[in-house]
Design a protein around this motif. Sequence first.
Motif, PDB file in Angstrom:
ATOM      1  N   LEU A 288      13.121  -1.127  21.453  1.00  0.00           N
ATOM      2  CA  LEU A 288      13.290  -2.397  22.069  1.00  0.00           C
ATOM      3  C   LEU A 288      14.203  -3.395  21.667  1.00  0.00           C
ATOM      4  O   LEU A 288      13.258  -4.123  20.514  1.00  0.00           O
ATOM      5  N   ARG A 289      15.282  -3.426  21.425  1.00  0.00           N
ATOM      6  CA  ARG A 289      16.204  -4.946  20.680  1.00  0.00           C
ATOM      7  C   ARG A 289      15.817  -5.741  22.007  1.00  0.00           C
ATOM      8  O   ARG A 289      16.248  -5.867  23.389  1.00  0.00           O
ATOM      9  N   THR A 290      14.949  -6.742  21.835  1.00  0.00           N
ATOM     10  CA  THR A 290      15.205  -8.028  23.140  1.00  0.00           C
ATOM     11  C   THR A 290      15.059  -9.081  22.508  1.00  0.00           C
ATOM     12  O   THR A 290      14.664  -9.749  21.420  1.00  0.00           O
ATOM     13  N   ALA A 291      15.016  -9.891  23.223  1.00  0.00           N
ATOM     14  CA  ALA A 291      14.119 -11.919  22.940  1.00  0.00           C
ATOM     15  C   ALA A 291      13.175 -12.006  22.891  1.00  0.00           C
ATOM     16  O   ALA A 291      12.115 -11.765  23.690  1.00  0.00           O
TER      17      ALA A 291
ATOM     18  N   THR B 153      18.808   0.331  16.922  1.00  0.00           N
ATOM     19  CA  THR B 153      18.610  -1.331  16.848  1.00  0.00           C
ATOM     20  C   THR B 153      19.758  -1.885  17.428  1.00  0.00           C
ATOM     21  O   THR B 153      20.383  -2.348  16.453  1.00  0.00           O
ATOM     22  N   GLY B 154      20.430  -0.641  18.180  1.00  0.00           N
ATOM     23  CA  GLY B 154      21.929  -1.344  18.983  1.00  0.00           C
ATOM     24  C   GLY B 154      22.720  -0.467  18.462  1.00  0.00           C
ATOM     25  O   GLY B 154      22.831   0.964  17.669  1.00  0.00           O
TER      26      GLY B 154
END
Lengths: 180, 99
Positions: free
Chosen positions: A131-134, A69-70
């Motif tokens: 994915l971490r995204t907007a 997650t990052g």
Amino acid sequence: MADLIAKSALAGHAPLTLAGVTLSEIALDPITSIAPFSGQDAAVAKALGLVLPAPNRFAEAKGARLVWTGRGQYFLIGSPTPKGLAGIAALTDQSDGWAALRLDGPGTEAALARIVPVDIRLAAFPEGAALRTAFNHMNAVLMRTGAQTVDILVFRSMARTAWHEVEAAMTALAARQRLT
Amino acid sequence: MRIPCPLCGLRDRREFYYYGSDDYLHRPGEGAAPEAWDAYLHLRDNPAGVTRDLWYHETGCTSWLVVTRNTVTHEILGAELVAGEGQGKPAPKGRRKAS
């Protein structure tokens, strides 16, 4: 102590199907954030009995899901707070901090393409990818759990906004389909 | 405009927050002359051409990046993590098993 009734973030929202996509709330808990201390990646993986997923990946084993997650951070989902990590990782219980949505069906990618600024087609975002995204203006974690299925985590305080924005994308898709 | 995040891959500019010149990475040591602090805090080049600046991958992996770009052509030449190894940076290839 009183036995309190736990309500999910989107309690009262029945699954919604439009334009070949079904939007529903799912239970993804408990969630523990695990941030290995400097140089302790291998020790943390050993204590967990799981391989730490590479960036943009998640792994499932023994009924638990471990998600990248990052930078230097993983979410352990569906497993109690792990033991044996004292002194080698920072742990935070985040179970109540997130709302979980699932998009399922052939229109999943078309709906998501209206919301996230990344390529979410199967070739670029295959099963096992995270994915971490907007998510419009929100932060989100996306997990590809099936060829036509994506699980989404958003901050719990934004659960109804996320639902609304996915519903808007699905409504627009359904309107287009009626024209053709 | 897209930035190649070393962890997440090629991502849209909307995911990033701009901070400023990478001069901020070169903090003067303890007891440095006032002129050095003045330069660190206030003096910036404004190059027509290749520049290096700091971007934060706000809605992605939350890493700070040094991005090299060309202010004339708008070309992005590369991006590196600010953090060193051992601070969550992935180990070199071969040392970490892919899942």
